[in-house]
Structures are given as C-alpha cells and as structure tokens.
Write an enzyme that holds these catalytic residues in place. Structure first.
Site, PDB file in Angstrom:
ATOM      1  CB  SER A  30      55.797  22.862  54.565  1.00  0.00           C
ATOM      2  OG  SER A  30      56.836  21.908  54.413  1.00  0.00           O
ATOM      3  CG  HIS A  31      54.602  25.427  49.435  1.00  0.00           C
ATOM      4  ND1 HIS A  31      53.426  24.953  48.905  1.00  0.00           N
ATOM      5  CD2 HIS A  31      54.379  26.739  49.737  1.00  0.00           C
ATOM      6  CE1 HIS A  31      52.526  25.925  48.889  1.00  0.00           C
ATOM      7  NE2 HIS A  31      53.069  27.012  49.397  1.00  0.00           N
TER       8      HIS A  31
END
Length: 1392
Positions: A994-995
């Site tokens: 994920s970011h």
C-alpha cells in the site's frame, strides 16, 4: 471486589519432577520450575505467566515443616512489599507478552511456598481451584533419597485423591493428570524424610479399609432394582448438564448411581422410601424414552438441514444516514413558536429544553448559554395572573436565594428564594396571549433552578414535586445541536415525556402515535423511538408517577404498539433490524384477558395461601401499575422458596436484576416488607407463583424464550372463582416438525454441553425465517420467538466458553460458524457476514481434509469477520449514538448511560460473543500457520519516544520535534508518514504494498503490524517513554533505553530539509501537441510511467499483454488554461493560488473545483480522438456526446489532483517548487480484470533480492493501493524456482472494484519517481466510468478454492515480474491485471 477465575488445571512437566503448569485464564498459563539449592545459594523458584497483563503481583509466604501458617522468608525479590505483616507482595517483571519472577529461598525451616496471583489491571485474583497455589521445595540434603516411587503406591495415592474429591468422573487426560499429581505428593513426602516403607504402611492401612468397604458394597449390590439405578443415573446425567458420555462412561455412571443408592440403604433408608424420593412426575417416562434410544446419557441432537446460506442474504440499497422527513406532522404550539423565536434571537448553545403539561396547558423552559452567560426563557399558555417562586442550586434538591443581579425587574426577594411575576406577550398569527419570563444568570457555577408556580392563590407543582431545570445538560457531548438525528421527533418525545411518565399505558400510546412520524423520517426516526424505548427498558426514565392504571390497559397499549411495529416490519423490509430492536424493548402485550389476569391471579394466590405482609404490598403495586419489575420480583420469591426460605436468595435475585430496596420503596405503592412465609405455605406458593410467572411474562417479557415458545405452541388456563380463563391457540401454518424442535430446545436449554442446543436454536431460526418475510396472522408472536431464540444463542455461547477451553481449533471454528449464522439471521445488509459464514465453512472443510493451508485461510476469514463486526459497530454508533446523546440530554438521562449506549447495545448481542470466540481462535491460528505476533513491513532498527494515536490519518501532517514511535490504532493505507516519526506500529492490516507501506520503506521508517493484543497493550502502556526497536526475521525486540542511548536514526523524516538539495523539478513546456501516440513518448513530453509502458511493448514475452496507450503531454493543462474560453477560470485560479501561498490551505479544495470548470479546446478533442483511433482504442464520443463529457471530466480530475492535500504537503516537505510540477495524462483502455496485482522484484519486508514478493486482489487494483480495509493475497517466489510460489496469506478484503469496458486516465507527473523522493501514488488516476463496489465471495473464487489454478496464476505473475526485472536490470515495482488467465502489465517503475 475479588473475582475468582475458573479453577486452574494442574499439569506436570515430564522433563522435571518439580515443574508445574496451570492454565489460568484463556491463553494465559502459569509455569513454575524449582531447582535444588547449590553451593552458596538457596532453592530457586522461577515463575512465568504467559500472555499476561502488565500488572501482576505475587501474594505469598513460606510454609515451615509440619505447620500450615505462613512465615515471611528473609530473602525477597526487588520491589517486594510487606502486606499487613502476614504476607509478601512481589511484582512480576514484564518481557514481551509474558511476566517473570524469580524467588530464592534459603531459610532451612521452609519446606514450601504458597501464593495467589493478583492482576491489578483487571482487579482479578487467580487461585488453584479455590485454594492457594503450593510449590514444594527441593532440599539438597534430601535429594539423594528422591529416586522414584513404586507404581503400586502411586495407584493407591491416586485412588485416595479420587475419594477425597468426591469420586468425580475424570476424562482420560484428567486421570493421567491426577495420577502424576499423586506421584508428586508422594515425592514431596519423601523429600521431607518419609521412607518408602513408612508411606507403604500408611497407604496400605487405609487401602485395606477401602477394600473392606468395597466388599460390603459388592455383597449388597444385587439388592437394588435396575429401574431405580437407571432413574438415579438419569438424575445424575441431568444434573451434570446432559453431557455426551461414551459407552464406557455410561457404565461408570451406572456404577456411581448404584453406589449412591447403596449409601442410602446403608443409612437405613428402605427401597420404598428411595423409590418415593426419586420417582416423581414424568421422570419414568423420560428414562424409558432414553432407554428406547439405547443411548442413556448421550445428548439427542437434531439433524440440521443443508441450508443454502445465500438464502440468508438481506441486501437493501444503502441510504445515507440522515432524516428523511424533518417537518413534524403537526404544527408547533403557540408557546413553542414563541420560545423558538427567543432561541433564534439569543444565538447561544442550548443547554436544556423542557416541556411540562399542566392540565390541558403547557409550560416550556429553554436554557441557553452564550459568552459565559446563562439565560432561562420560560413561557406558558396558562391564563390569569402567574408568579414564579424560584431559586438557584449548586446541587439537586438545594434552594439558594439568587443574587440580586439575576432577579428580573419587580422580583421580590424571599428567604432562600425569589418571586417574579410573569408578563403577557403576543405570539403567532393570529396573535395569541403567552405569559413569559426571562432570567439571566452571570458566570457563577449554578447547577440548576428549582421552582414552583403560583396561580390564583394555588401552588402548581410537577406531579407533587418541585419543578427543576438542569443547567449542566447541554455541555454534554453531542447534546446541543441534535445533528445526525431526527431532531424534530426527539424534541417532540422530550415534550411528551412528562405525560409518558404517568404509566406504561401512556408511554406506549404516545409511542404508537409517534411511530408514523418516525417511519416517515426513515432510519433515524425509528432509531429515535428505539433510543427512547431503550432508556425506558433500562430504567433511565420514570415508569409510573402518581397514576393508577389497570394491567389490561397497559396490555392493550402494548398490543397497539406491537401491532403497528409488526405492520411496518412487513411494509418496510429495509428497517427490519431496527424494528426488531424496538420490539426487544417492549413486552408482547395482549388485548384484554391476559393483562387482567395480572390483577386477578395475585388475589387468588393470596386467598389460596393465606398471604399478607409483603404479598399484600406487592398486590397493591400490581393493581396500581404493573411493570417488568414484577417479573423479577416473582422470580425472587420463587428463588426464596426454593432456597428453603433463605432471604439472601430473594435479595440476590432482585439486586442482580437492578432492583434495590430503594427502588421497591419508590413505587407509588411501595414494597416495604420482606417476604416471611411459613414452611407450610411453601409448596402451594411455589406452585402458584410459577404459574403466575407465565401470566407476567405473557405481558412484559416478549423476548423470554419459554414464554415466546408457549405463546406459539398455545396453552389454556381455566378461570378460577371470579378470575377469567385464557386460551391461546397454537399458531397455524408452522413448518412440519417445528413444535417438536421447539420442545427439543426447551428440554436442553440448561444443558452444560451447549453445542446441540446451539444447533437446535439455529435450526429453529432458519425454519422460522421464511415465516417472518411475509404478512401473516400473529406475525409479532413469531417475531418475539425469533428475538428470544437469538438472545438464547448469546446466552448459550457464553455458557459454552468453558467447554472450549481445551477444544481443538475445528470445534471453535464450528462454534464461530454457528454464532455468525445467528448474527447474519438478525441483521439487514448482511452480505459481508454471509460470505464470511461461507468462508468459515470452507475453512472447516479444508481442516477436515488436512489441507496444509487451512489455518492460513481460516486466519483470513477471521480477519474479515472482525472487519465486518467493526463496520457494523461503527454503523450502530453513527445511527444510534447521536440520538442517545441528544435525547439523553433532553430527558436528563444519567451521562454514563448515554456515553455507553451504543457499546451496551453491541455487547448485549451475539456479535459480542462472536468477537470473543474470534479472539480465542486468533492466537491458535497464528501459531498453527507460523504467522507469529508481527508482520514487519519496513524493517529498520530505530529508537524513539512512544506516542499513541487513534488514526495515523489524524497526524499525517504533524511534525514531531523528537524521534517518535507512533502506535496508531487505525492505518488505512494511503496516509503519509509524519515528520519526526521513526516507526509506526499498528494492529491494523495495511497491505505490504500500500502507499503508506511504500512511504515507510522509502523514508527508512520502521513499520509493522502487531497481531498480539498483549504485546500491543504493553507497548501502549509505555507512552512517553524512550524505546529501542529491533526487527528480527519474525519478531520485534523492544526495550526501554536511557536518554544517552538514543540511536541516531537515518530516517529522512528527522531531517529538517529532507534531501532538498539533490531533488529538483524542471518545468516542462508545451510541445505544440495536445495528444501523442506511445511511439512519440519522450522525457520532455511525458513522465516515466508512460515511457516505461511504451518501452515494454514488444520486449516482454508474448504471453504478457501490454495495453495500448496514448497521452496528453506536459504543458497541455497550462495551454488549455490559457485558452480564451477559460479566462475566467484562469483568473479565479490566480487568486486562489495567491491565498494558498499565504498559507490558506483550504484553498486547495477550491482550486480542484475550479479546475473542473475548464472547457476543452476543439483542437484538443480532435487530436486526442485521432490518436486514440489510430491506436485502435475506442473513442468515447462515438457512443454519445455525454460519454466524451465523462472522459473530459476524468482528464480534469487528473490535472486537479496536483492540488490534493497529500501531494501538496509532500512536495512542501522536500521543498519542491509546486509551480514546476507538470502533469501529463496517460490514456489506456481499462482491462476488466478478474484480479489485479503489484509485484516487487526484491522482497520489501526482508530486502532479499533473490525473492519476488507479490500481492493480488480480486477486481481492480485500487483496493490494493488505496484505503480499502483488509489484506490482499500475498506470496513470495524464488527467482531460481519461479514454478514454486509460496503462499503467505489469503485475502481478507471484503470489497472488490469492477468496471465496464472503459478508459482510464492516469496521472504521469514530472514529480514521480525522482531519486530520493517517493512521488508515486500521490496523484490520481481516474477511470471514465465509476467502479462498482462488489462484496466478495471467496468461497467460490477459483484462486482460493482451486490449488492448480492458483499455482498457475501465481507462477505466471512471478515469471512476468522476473522477465521485466531482467529487461531493466534493476528491481521493479510492477502493476498488472489478470483477465481470463492472461497476464497484463499496466505500468512499471524502479522499486524504491
């Protein structure tokens, strides 16, 4: 208060004769090792408690030889304190999830220590089966004699232990445990100096006595008839909770029953006397039925049907939580309008609004606060001269003379009070007379205002008491504005409360009158009714106030209310869940006779049993105003009679149900006396009160299981004397065999072994469900039955926790599936829960088939189930809590009851039981699947000060002035890491790719998920302290460090200027083209995203697809903005950018909205159309003009994302010139994916470059990189063996995104993929069409259920990643999709 946990279970450690283990509580275990003294030191006792809290204390003392009292050893651990000169208290040390304590005993007279363990955090004591724990010491001088104990002596000692404990029936495991405990006792004797011969003499002497006794028993065994033994065995089985016995155990039970009867004969009791004693009622019939089954002690089980869980699906369109209808169905009164006008003029916050009925007139009070000044507005439509006799108070019940400054003009000061005349005003159209008064109080801290009214020489009070207005109410959270509620309805409820307090009849009739309004107001309206009824049911509101009402009138009012609830239930299926909740707070009611019998039967009971005193007082209370308290009082009297007239049993039942002496006295017809029955009254009263209980429950206990079943199956009560008869007919049209199923439930409702009961309850609910979905006679009786069955599932589950203490994981999973099925049967919009239920059944099948991955899959279903429960709890809080806070403030409900309102609703349901079962299973699955307590996402050794926050999102823009270890309860996946943070620890489950995970690794910030709540709690307890964190391959080692030992972290987050010197942006110019094909992509025209995808085309293996692309190059946005058609937009943006530059960050949102107003120059449209068609991409405008408008809006949203908050603050952090940031737009056709994946060709968690790490989600990849809860499927694969992917975790994401054939416009800025700056993912990629959110069913997904298919897909994904890494010669971050088994790569970038 001391809580004693269930008895500890003793086990022995085969590795050491003087080691012990006890199971303390759930997963917590006590382990003790005793070592003999060595040269210069005493006996060593090492005590360890696993999975413990942070605050354990050992309460202990020593036991001298030959004595029982405690002495206090001279050698004591650090921190030990003396307790009342009778015991020592030593604190445990905490390490990880365990607690440790080491004791050395060098006092020669001490042979053992005894102790208890106290958990200060939970205020809980741990004991050994109700006694002290005892540990025997080993003395050096005695060791040589401790060799072994002859087995025949161990057998005799074990037999004697069994006798001492009442000849209990042991499991094989328990028998072994007891045998070893007997051996340990004999070893202890030998340590104390006893010889084997002495022990043998003592044991064989008592053994001979036992043999003699047994021979006598054998001689007389034949005297007892078999039918009596069978009856006694049946009685024993029922008392034990009807457990399942094996054939061997059945024979043992018969022998135990025979011995019990023989003991009676030995006392001189005759067989006839025994027969009369045990053969009562229908017991012979029950025994004969069991004998017919040839299964004397096996619990009969119903055979469950194979239900299709998809039939449980309740799916309604999601509506926003807001009031549909805010206009009340009747006009406000003149007085109400008058005070509304005063409120508007005042403008302050509302502290209190109260309405009082005075005959057919109303008296209203509104209290406001503004700038420290409290104002009281009073108004009424009473006629004639009116005076307010008032005071102020600092606490309820107090009268204090108000200060002169607070007295309105013309007031007369009295002793401790003041008198003020009302003035007449005109209000409304046409104008009507209102008498009003305004009082202003300064900044003094008064709590409220008591008052009475004087009219025409008569005092007017509030139902015999002073009126009282509370000033503190409005300061309570959420009470002032009523946002998120059906405010107008709640105001009306508050206005009617003084009328509702008269009796249940009044309250139920008012509720019925308001139900249509509530229904029209939607979910929030019905939530308001539920909150009101719940406050009533929990005794937060007055039940009866100086009003005499017949029980039949209450019953009739209940009937009206429940009939209307039933009708709404049928007509509005989307509100069924909240309607069930309302019904659960209201009794069933019943027209006429059932209610009247409450009055009639108590008179018959008194007459039949010659009762006065307390029974007469209760009779007066019942005649005046019956209530649900009467059910509790009746049960308390029954328990008093059953306990042989023990008055403590009476008070225990009352108090445990919230009824105190004060409450009994508070009734209009108070109960002052205790019951004082004679023994000759006992049998008759017990019979009559148990009969009377059914009448009380028929009116007051809609959700009582026995009452609900009886109502459905029908019953008849004959009249007696003046008392009317009642006949309730069975409900027609029930499924075949349903009455027998209900009877099964009643027969087993108190079983200790709850599994068959749970199966019966769930089967009954499944069979009942179709009956609840259609209009039919007596639907509400079936609804009350279903609510009662639901409630019993929770009760039975909680009773079954002990059964699960040592259960295998499969049994816990089966319990979870049963309770989850129950939850799904009760809720609206239950799609996620239904798919979780299917997932648990799939996990059970995997476990039974010995699938290697069963625990890994079960863990993913467990995580998803937790997410579903959490989501439901949040929805309840959103829908119910604002109404509880607003209405609670208006009705002056206790603040504690308001604050925990939603929490208590959740805890009262079976969802809370389900959550506890999940917590039991979680550590078992993690251990089985070798998951450990941590998932390390970004491994960095670091040190910092602990800070605990609720959400990472709430602090992402904060800057910490010292190295900070953040413990965040919630991490969504798209946040930024705050400046100064050197570590983020969370119980949440963001994807590794994920970011936020990528940000952490790029910034060299330690990032990990902690699965163990005990470890997490320990870390949270260290808030403000300096810790060091050191990740290992599967764990995290943490410890407190001193200030001088703070590690110098290399995190760029701690550098004020980041890497600004080496990161620069070059402004890009418009190249003269609005659109270009992929063959024309260069670094001057597009970003790395576009260039990389163009580079791959034709170079990757043919089985890897690359989507066709075109782009709007750098400078197009600026060119469009400068077009004459967009002059107004350009001017507006110029002003907004100026505000932004001055630090007005709210301008960011306005800038994005302004960008969306741009018009497309015709040349842009033409060039983009031409390039897309040349590249064989579909042109949106070919479908219809509206489709191009959608495409153009998507392009503008990509450009506007340059000004999203996350991106803007990220560039500011590293001092990038935001004006130099240019945005190209990559245009690709969307592949309607079955799955999406992200590959990192170097494992990001370990840094292992020989291993590819990949995450896969169902549908589009936005659920992987965006803020979507749950985990993706994850696997690793060695580059040397791409055909052997290793599965790390199954997916738990509940939502997948899917889209029709469409176009996506991807951001491609010159600020992404800069060396030393993680710019990827900051800007938006926008599809032309909206994605559809689909709740995922993994139980039918071949990637989950088909091992061969999964192996093929995962291997091909790994091969594609390896091929692309070889092509670039460096680690790659690759995004792609799978469609019909084919791999497509949509972008690649260097792995940061």
């Amino acid at each position: 208060m001391v809580f004693v946990v269930p008895r500890a279970v003793l086990a022995t450690d085969p590795a050491s004769e003087l080691s012990r283990k006890w199971i303390l509580d759930g997963n917590s275990e006590l382990q003790i090792n005793v070592s003999a003294p060595t040269q210069g030191s005493g006996s060593q006792i090492n005590i360890q408690v696993t999975n413990s809290s942070n605050a354990l204390i050992l309460h202990w003392g020593g036991i001298p030889y030959g004595k029982k009292s405690w002495v206090l050893p001279s050698c004591r651990p650090d921190g030990t304190k003396l307790y009342k000169n009778r015991a020592l208290r030593s604190p445990f040390s905490k390490s990880g999830s365990d607690s440790f304590l080491k004791i050395e005993i060098n006092d020669p007279q001490i042979e053992a220590i005894e102790f208890l363990i106290f958990d200060e955090a939970q205020n809980k004591w741990f004991k050994d089966n109700g006694d002290n724990f005892r540990v025997q010491l080993v003395r050096k001088d005695k060791q040589s004699s401790v060799v072994s104990v002859p087995e025949d002596l161990v057998q005799i000692q074990a037999y004697l232990r069994w006798e001492r404990k009442g000849k209990q029936l042991y499991t094989p495991e328990k028998e072994k445990e007891e045998y070893e405990a007997a051996r340990a006792e004999l070893l202890d004797e030998m340590v104390r100096g006893a010889s084997v011969e002495e022990i043998r003499a003592r044991l064989t002497k008592s053994d001979q006595k036992d043999e003699t006794k047994e021979s006598n028993v054998l001689e007389s065994k034949s005297k007892i008839p078999d039918d009596l033994i069978q009856t006694q065995a049946f009685i024993r089985w029922e008392k034990a909770g009807k457990p399942n016995y094996s054939p061997d155990k059945q024979l043992k039970e018969f022998e135990e029953a025979r011995q019990e009867l023989q003991a009676e004969l030995d006392k001189g009791t005759s067989l006839d006397e025994i027969r009369k004693k045990i053969v009562k009622g229908d017991i012979q019939t029950k025994v004969s039925k069991q004998l017919e089954k040839k299964s004397y002690f096996s619990v009969e089980r119903i055979k469950r049907k194979e239900w299709d869980f998809m039939q449980l699906l309740n799916k309604f369109s999601t509506e926003s939580v807001k009031e549909k209808v805010s206009v009340p169905p009747e006009y406000p009164t003149t007085v109400e309008l008058f005070l509304n006008g005063k409120e508007e003029q005042d403008g302050g916050s509302i502290l209190n609004k109260s309405v009082f009925k005075i005959g057919d007139r109303e008296f209203r009070v509104t209290v406001t606060k503004s700038s420290g000044q409290t104002k009281i507005y009073l108004a009424t439509d009473l006629k004639g001269p009116l005076s307010l006799h008032w005071a102020l108070s600092r606490k309820a019940g107090e009268w204090m003379a108000p200060p002169q400054s607070s007295m309105p003009q013309g007031s007369v000061s009295l002793d401790k009070a003041c008198e003020t005349q009302f003035a007449e005003s005109c209000s409304g159209e046409p104008p009507c007379q209102v008498q009003s008064l305004e009082i202003e109080i300064g900044e003094e801290s008064f709590a409220g205002m008591p008052f009475v009214l004087l009219s025409g020489g008569n005092w007017i009070k509030n139902n015999g008491s002073d009126f009282y207005i509370d000033f503190s109410v409005g300061s309570k959270k959420g009470s002032a504005d009523g946002k998120g509620t059906a405010k107008a309805l709640l105001d009306k409820i508050a206005a009617m409360e003084s009328e509702a307090q008269k009796s249940f009849m009044h309250r139920f009739n008012i509720a019925t009158d308001l139900l249509e309004w509530a229904k029209d107001a939607g979910e929030l309206g019905l939530a308001g009714i539920f909150v009101w009824m719940r406050f009533m049911a929990t005794r937060q509101l007055i039940w009866n106030k100086n009003y005499n009402v017949k029980p039949r009138e209450i019953s009739k009012a209940q009937d009206r209310l429940t009939d209307l609830l039933q009708n709404i239930y049928i007509s509005y299926p989307q509100y069924r869940e909240i309607l069930r909740m309302i019904l659960s707070t209201v009794g069933r009611g019943g027209e006429g006779d059932v209610g009247q019998r409450i009055r009639d039967e108590i008179l018959v009971i008194q007459r039949n049993n010659d009762c006065g005193g307390m029974m007469e007082e209760w009779h007066q209370k019942l005649h005046n105003n019956t209530s649900p308290d009467d059910v509790v009082i009746c049960q308390a009297l029954i328990d008093y009679l059953k306990s042989d007239l023990d008055i403590n049993a009476y008070w225990k039942t009352l108090n445990s149900n919230g009824i105190t002496k004060e409450r009994l006295l508070s009734y209009d017809r108070g109960i002052h006396s205790e019951p004082n029955f004679r023994r000759d009254q006992k049998d008759g009263l017990l019979r009559d009160l148990e009969h009377y209980m059914r009448t009380l429950k028929a009116v007051h206990s809609g959700a009582d299981l026995e009452s609900a079943i009886t109502k459905c199956l029908g019953y008849r009560d004959e009249g007696q004397g003046f008392m009317v008869g009642v006949q309730i007919n069975p409900i027609p049209g029930l499924p075949s065999g349903f009455p027998e199923l209900l009877q099964f439930i009643l027969n087993h409702v108190e079983d200790k072994n709850v599994e068959p009961l749970l199966e019966g309850l769930l089967e009954a609910r499944e069979q009942l469900r179709p009956q609840l979905l259609k209009s039919r006679d007596r639907l509400k009786d079936l609804l009350f039955l279903d609510i009662a069955l639901d409630s019993m599932v929770r009760t039975a589950t909680e009773r079954g926790y002990e059964e699960l203490n040592n259960a295998a994981p499969e049994k816990i999973m089966y319990f979870i599936s049963l309770v989850l099925e129950n939850v799904a049967l009760s809720l609206d919009n239950n799609e996620d829960l239904v798919y979780c239920l299917k997932g648990w059944n799939h996990a059970l099948r995997m476990s039974r088939s010995r699938d290697d991955h069963w625990a890994l899959f079960a863990k993913s279903v467990l995580d998803r189930t937790r997410l579903a429960l959490s989501s439901k709890a949040e929805l309840y809080h959103q829908v119910l809590q604002p109404s509880a806070e607003y209405l609670g403030s208006l009705l002056r409900v206790d603040q504690w009851a308001v604050e925990i309102f939603t929490e208590e609703i959740i805890r009262a349901g079976s969802a809370a039981s389900l959550s506890q079962l999940l917590s039991r299973l979680d550590p078992v699955l993690r251990k089985t699947a070798n998951l450990g307590s941590w998932q390390i996402i970004s491994p960095v050794e670091t040190s910092g000060y602990v800070a605990v926050v609720d959400e990472l999102l709430s602090v992402q823009n904060k800057s910490y002035g010292q190295p900070t270890i953040l413990i965040a309860k919630s991490v969504r996946g798209e946040e930024e890491i705050p400046d100064g943070a050197v570590a983020v620890l969370t119980p949440d489950m963001p994807d590794v790719l994920s970011h936020v995970s990528v940000r952490a690794r790029n910034s060299k910030v330690f990032f990990a998920t902690c699965f163990d709540p005990n470890i997490l709690s320990d870390l949270q307890s260290k808030e403000g302290k300096l810790l060091s964190l050191k990740p290992t391959s599967a764990d995290v080692v943490y410890s407190e460090v001193k200030e001088g030992e703070l590690l110098m972290t290399s995190s760029s987050n701690m550098k004020e200027d980041g890497s600004s010197a080496s990161i620069t942006l070059v402004r890009k110019q418009f190249c003269g083209r609005y659109a270009i094909s992929s063959e024309e992509f260069t670094s001057e025209m597009v970003g790395a995203k576009s260039r990389n995808i163009a580079y791959l085309k034709g170079k990757v293996p043919s089985w890897v697809g690359i989507p066709t692309s075109v782009a709007l190059p750098f400078g197009v946005f600026e060119k469009v903005l400068s077009d004459s058609s967009n002059q107004a937009v350009a001017d507006a943006l110029q002003l907004l950018k100026k505000r932004l530059g001055e630090g007005e960050f709210s301008a960011l949102g306005e800038i994005r909205k302004t960008v969306l107003q741009l018009a497309a120059p015709p040349q842009l449209v033409q060039e983009l159309k031409s390039n897309m068609q040349k590249s064989s991409m579909p042109w949106p405008g070919d479908e219809r003009e509206q489709r191009w408008d959608q495409a153009w809006m998507a392009i503008k949203k990509v450009w506007a994302s340059k000004w999203n908050e996350r991106a803007y603050f990220s560039t500011r952090k590293v001092k990038l010139d935001h004006e130099y940031l240019c945005m190209a737009v990559l245009v690709q056709e969307i592949i309607n994916a079955d799955y999406a994946f992200v590959i990192h060709t170097t494992n990001p968690s370990s840094g292992d470059s020989s291993e590819i790490y990949t995450e896969v989600v169902k549908g589009l990849g936005e659920t992987l990189v965006g803020a979507y809860p749950g985990r993706a499927l994850s696997f690793v694969c060695k580059k040397t063996d791409l055909n052997s992917p290793k599965l790390l975790g199954y997916p738990s994401k509940p939502i997948g995104l899917f889209i029709r054939r469409s176009i996506i416009f991807r951001s491609d800025s010159n600020g992404e993929d800069l060396e030393g700056y993680a710019g990827a993912g900051l800007y938006d990629s926008v599809p032309m069409d909206e994605e559809e959110k689909v709740v995922l069913d993994y139980s039918s997904d071949p990637l989950i259920t088909d091992g061969n298919y999964r192996h093929s897909i995962l291997s091909n994904i790994a091969r594609a990643g390896s091929a692309i890494e070889e092509l670039y010669g460096s680690p790659q971050d690759i995004e792609g999709v799978v469609r019909d088994g084919k791999i497509y790569v949509v972008q690649t970038r260097p792995q940061m």
